[in-house]
Design an enzyme around this catalytic site. Structure first.
Site, PDB file in Angstrom:
ATOM      1  N   LEU A  53     -62.244  -5.789  47.132  1.00 13.15           N
ATOM      2  CA  LEU A  53     -61.288  -4.806  47.656  1.00 13.15           C
ATOM      3  C   LEU A  53     -59.834  -5.124  47.347  1.00 13.15           C
ATOM      4  CD1 LEU A  53     -62.951  -3.945  51.086  1.00 13.15           C
ATOM      5  CD2 LEU A  53     -63.282  -2.896  48.835  1.00 13.15           C
ATOM      6  N   LYS A  54     -59.603  -6.001  46.374  1.00 12.96           N
ATOM      7  CA  LYS A  54     -58.226  -6.315  45.984  1.00 12.96           C
ATOM      8  C   LYS A  54     -57.998  -5.929  44.523  1.00 12.96           C
ATOM      9  CE  LYS A  54     -56.776  -8.108  49.821  1.00 12.96           C
ATOM     10  NZ  LYS A  54     -55.784  -7.328  50.610  1.00 12.96           N
ATOM     11  N   LEU A  55     -56.758  -5.618  44.182  1.00 13.32           N
ATOM     12  CA  LEU A  55     -56.411  -5.283  42.797  1.00 13.32           C
ATOM     13  C   LEU A  55     -56.497  -6.535  41.929  1.00 13.32           C
ATOM     14  CD1 LEU A  55     -55.338  -2.832  41.099  1.00 13.32           C
ATOM     15  CD2 LEU A  55     -53.055  -3.834  41.387  1.00 13.32           C
ATOM     16  N   GLY A  87     -72.227  -7.700  49.930  1.00 11.34           N
ATOM     17  CA  GLY A  87     -72.712  -8.088  48.614  1.00 11.34           C
ATOM     18  C   GLY A  87     -74.080  -7.582  48.226  1.00 11.34           C
ATOM     19  N   ASN A 145     -66.630  -2.313  37.186  1.00 14.35           N
ATOM     20  CA  ASN A 145     -66.546  -2.089  38.630  1.00 14.35           C
ATOM     21  C   ASN A 145     -67.490  -0.951  38.981  1.00 14.35           C
ATOM     22  OD1 ASN A 145     -65.387  -2.191  41.361  1.00 14.35           O
ATOM     23  ND2 ASN A 145     -64.555  -0.185  40.829  1.00 14.35           N
ATOM     24  N   HIS A 154     -67.945   2.066  41.759  1.00 17.79           N
ATOM     25  CA  HIS A 154     -67.210   2.811  42.792  1.00 17.79           C
ATOM     26  C   HIS A 154     -68.157   3.847  43.371  1.00 17.79           C
ATOM     27  CE1 HIS A 154     -63.726   4.618  44.774  1.00 17.79           C
ATOM     28  NE2 HIS A 154     -64.216   5.777  44.416  1.00 17.79           N
ATOM     29  N   GLU A 184     -76.509   3.038  43.591  1.00 17.29           N
ATOM     30  CA  GLU A 184     -75.652   1.990  43.019  1.00 17.29           C
ATOM     31  C   GLU A 184     -76.493   0.820  42.538  1.00 17.29           C
ATOM     32  OE1 GLU A 184     -72.201   0.683  45.248  1.00 17.29           O
ATOM     33  OE2 GLU A 184     -72.212   2.560  46.373  1.00 17.29           O
ATOM     34  N   ASP A 196     -59.436   2.087  39.628  1.00 13.65           N
ATOM     35  CA  ASP A 196     -60.375   3.178  39.307  1.00 13.65           C
ATOM     36  C   ASP A 196     -59.952   4.084  38.164  1.00 13.65           C
ATOM     37  OD1 ASP A 196     -60.845   3.580  42.860  1.00 13.65           O
ATOM     38  OD2 ASP A 196     -61.792   2.203  41.460  1.00 13.65           O
TER      39      ASP A 196
HETATM   40  N1  LIG Z   1     -57.244  -3.945  38.323  1.00 11.90           N
HETATM   41  C1  LIG Z   1     -58.236  -3.402  39.075  1.00 11.90           C
HETATM   42  N2  LIG Z   1     -58.652  -4.025  40.190  1.00 11.90           N
HETATM   43  C2  LIG Z   1     -59.657  -3.487  40.946  1.00 11.90           C
HETATM   44  C3  LIG Z   1     -60.242  -2.256  40.580  1.00 11.90           C
HETATM   45  C4  LIG Z   1     -59.775  -1.603  39.380  1.00 11.90           C
HETATM   46  O1  LIG Z   1     -60.282  -0.528  38.992  1.00 11.90           O
HETATM   47  N3  LIG Z   1     -58.789  -2.206  38.668  1.00 11.90           N
HETATM   48  N4  LIG Z   1     -61.244  -1.683  41.373  1.00 11.90           N
HETATM   49  C5  LIG Z   1     -61.270  -2.169  42.744  1.00 11.90           C
HETATM   50  C6  LIG Z   1     -62.425  -1.638  43.525  1.00 11.90           C
HETATM   51  N5  LIG Z   1     -62.004  -0.396  44.189  1.00 11.90           N
HETATM   52  C7  LIG Z   1     -62.653   0.763  43.856  1.00 11.90           C
HETATM   53  O2  LIG Z   1     -63.664   0.782  43.134  1.00 11.90           O
HETATM   54  C8  LIG Z   1     -60.960  -0.384  45.144  1.00 11.90           C
HETATM   55  C9  LIG Z   1     -60.868  -1.422  46.058  1.00 11.90           C
HETATM   56  C10 LIG Z   1     -59.849  -1.432  47.007  1.00 11.90           C
HETATM   57  C11 LIG Z   1     -58.917  -0.393  47.052  1.00 11.90           C
HETATM   58  C12 LIG Z   1     -57.811  -0.433  48.048  1.00 11.90           C
HETATM   59  O3  LIG Z   1     -57.141   0.555  48.290  1.00 11.90           O
HETATM   60  N6  LIG Z   1     -57.611  -1.618  48.645  1.00 11.90           N
HETATM   61  C13 LIG Z   1     -56.573  -1.759  49.713  1.00 11.90           C
HETATM   62  C14 LIG Z   1     -56.773  -3.089  50.443  1.00 11.90           C
HETATM   63  C15 LIG Z   1     -58.107  -3.101  51.184  1.00 11.90           C
HETATM   64  C16 LIG Z   1     -58.327  -4.399  51.958  1.00 11.90           C
HETATM   65  O4  LIG Z   1     -57.587  -5.390  51.691  1.00 11.90           O
HETATM   66  O5  LIG Z   1     -59.217  -4.408  52.837  1.00 11.90           O
HETATM   67  C17 LIG Z   1     -55.178  -1.757  49.103  1.00 11.90           C
HETATM   68  O6  LIG Z   1     -55.023  -2.209  47.934  1.00 11.90           O
HETATM   69  O7  LIG Z   1     -54.274  -1.381  49.836  1.00 11.90           O
HETATM   70  C18 LIG Z   1     -59.016   0.656  46.166  1.00 11.90           C
HETATM   71  C19 LIG Z   1     -60.051   0.680  45.217  1.00 11.90           C
HETATM   72  C20 LIG Z   1     -61.236  -3.681  42.805  1.00 11.90           C
HETATM   73  N7  LIG Z   1     -60.095  -4.142  42.036  1.00 11.90           N
HETATM   74  N1  LIG Z   2     -63.637   1.170  45.826  1.00  8.39           N
HETATM   75  C1  LIG Z   2     -64.510   0.039  45.894  1.00  8.39           C
HETATM   76  C2  LIG Z   2     -65.681   0.343  46.797  1.00  8.39           C
HETATM   77  O1  LIG Z   2     -65.573   1.128  47.718  1.00  8.39           O
HETATM   78  N2  LIG Z   2     -66.811  -0.299  46.486  1.00  8.39           N
HETATM   79  C3  LIG Z   2     -67.990  -0.078  47.262  1.00  8.39           C
HETATM   80  O2  LIG Z   2     -68.114  -1.099  48.243  1.00  8.39           O
HETATM   81  C4  LIG Z   2     -69.508  -1.191  48.577  1.00  8.39           C
HETATM   82  C5  LIG Z   2     -69.882  -2.658  48.530  1.00  8.39           C
HETATM   83  O3  LIG Z   2     -71.169  -2.793  49.041  1.00  8.39           O
HETATM   84  P1  LIG Z   2     -71.942  -4.187  48.803  1.00  8.39           P
HETATM   85  O4  LIG Z   2     -70.986  -5.279  49.201  1.00  8.39           O
HETATM   86  O5  LIG Z   2     -73.130  -4.060  49.714  1.00  8.39           O
HETATM   87  O6  LIG Z   2     -72.310  -4.241  47.342  1.00  8.39           O
HETATM   88  C6  LIG Z   2     -70.282  -0.394  47.512  1.00  8.39           C
HETATM   89  O7  LIG Z   2     -70.691   0.862  48.035  1.00  8.39           O
HETATM   90  C7  LIG Z   2     -69.254  -0.194  46.432  1.00  8.39           C
HETATM   91  O8  LIG Z   2     -69.450   1.002  45.681  1.00  8.39           O
END
Ligand SMILES: Nc1nc2c(c(=O)[nH]1)N[C@@H](CN(C=O)c1ccc(C(=O)N[C@@H](CCC(=O)O)C(=O)O)cc1)CN2
Ligand SMILES: NCC(=O)N[C@@H]1O[C@H](COP(=O)([O-])[O-])[C@@H](O)[C@H]1O
Length: 299
Positions: free
Chosen positions: A174-176, A95, A191, A193, A263, A234
């Site tokens: 990290l969840k959708l 965080g 978000n 990234h 960031e 994304d």
């Molecule tokens: N509806 C949306 N939800 C989320 C988005 C988005 O753009 N639309 N962004 C993500 C954040 N993210 C990239 O910025 C991102 C996070 C996680 C994944 C991913 O592949 N996750 C894995 C599971 C990982 C885990 O449980 O440890 C997966 O889904 O298989 C990709 C991109 C946040 N939500």
């Molecule tokens: N695709 C999503 C993703 O990779 N997000 C990335 O997770 C890190 C969280 O760090 P934080 O918990 O220290 O803010 C950050 O680098 C953010 O860009």
């Protein structure tokens, strides 16, 4: 309406003790945000900014004895301004972006407050920090491992009705996000990234995986992207990006650290614009940020 002409419409009442403060700070020039949309009788508080330096004076002392929202009094002593926003931040890990945004809210760099932290990992560093700062923590989603987590419908109710959250910031979540939440907050979920989208984004691209892919690709530049969130990973509209170099002998950890520093700066800058209502939408659907220093400029 030009700020100058509007300024002539408001007699800043020098007798008001608040305006004595202006003299102490030797304000040379004021930039009125969104004044044209306000009428003197509006009961909103105007967010004044000193041109060149983001400095927000506030009309009454808060618990930390700090000044809060500035008040611009109209001829009839009415007040107008930009309402302070309520934020929800979603995290899954340490965080650091969340902490950075919280600190910016406390210091007055962001015209908003974090009302709640939402996480799928109730024991993560972000959640621990939130509890230390007396910020509410909600677990989402509901799973067998986290049975106390909320359902999507209950989360939407909690954020929109109970907490009256204005904007949602994803910061290492990290969840959708479920479609119910995305649709409940149109053009109101951001978000961050850790790559220059659309490169190195989508399912499977998160955390160190992103930086390893960037290095393996031979890319010479990387950097964070802040984008609006849609129903897929994304693919939402890009709002802001910042570029850092990828050095020839960079490890993934070194690149990650360089991007993360950027960031923290970028997300605070964008959240500040969001809370001050300085986001505009181009006719082709591209979102732009209105410059704080020159409201006629967008980037
Ligand atoms: N509806 C949306 N939800 C989320 C988005 C988005 O753009 N639309 N962004 C993500 C954040 N993210 C990239 O910025 C991102 C996070 C996680 C994944 C991913 O592949 N996750 C894995 C599971 C990982 C885990 O449980 O440890 C997966 O889904 O298989 C990709 C991109 C946040 N939500
Ligand atoms: N695709 C999503 C993703 O990779 N997000 C990335 O997770 C890190 C969280 O760090 P934080 O918990 O220290 O803010 C950050 O680098 C953010 O860009």
């Amino acid at each position: 309406m030009e700020a100058k002409s509007l300024l002539s419409g408001f007699q800043l009442k020098q007798t008001n003790p608040l305006f004595q403060t202006f003299k102490e700070h030797q304000y040379t020039k004021f930039q009125y945000q969104n004044c044209a949309s306000f009428k003197p009788h509006d009961s909103k508080k105007l967010f004044l900014q000193r041109v060149g330096v983001n400095f927000s004076l506030k009309c009454k002392k808060n618990v930390d004895d700090k000044l809060e929202n500035v008040v611009c009094l109209g001829n009839d002593d009415s007040v107008i301004g930009v309402r302070r926003k309520k934020l929800a931040v979603f995290v899954s890990g340490g965080g650091s972006n969340f902490k950075s945004i919280h600190q910016a809210c406390v210091e007055g760099l962001v015209h908003g407050d974090i009302a709640v932290l939402v996480t799928n990992k109730p024991d993560c560093g972000g959640a621990e920090y939130a509890r230390r700062k007396d910020i509410s923590v909600i677990s989402f989603p509901k799973t067998s491992i986290v049975p106390t987590g909320l359902s999507s419908v209950d989360l939407v109710t909690a954020l929109s009705r109970n907490l009256e959250v204005d904007f949602i910031l994803l910061a290492g979540y990290l969840k959708l996000l479920p479609v119910e939440l995305v649709r409940a907050y149109p053009k109101s979920i951001l978000n961050i990234h850790p790559s220059l989208l659309p490169a190195f984004g989508g399912k499977g691209y998160y955390g160190m995986k992103v930086h390893k892919a960037v290095i393996a690709s031979g890319a010479r530049f990387s950097g964070p992207t802040v984008h609006f969130v849609d129903e897929h990973y994304d693919t939402g509209r890009i709002l802001a990006q910042s570029v850092v170099p990828v050095l020839a002998n960079d490890s993934a950890e070194e690149l990650a650290a360089r991007v993360l520093r950027e960031e923290h700066r970028l997300y605070v800058e964008v959240t500040s614009a969001l809370c001050e209502e300085r986001i505009a939408w181009r006719e082709d659907g591209v979102p732009l940020i209105q410059s704080k220093e020159n409201p006629k400029q967008y980037y």
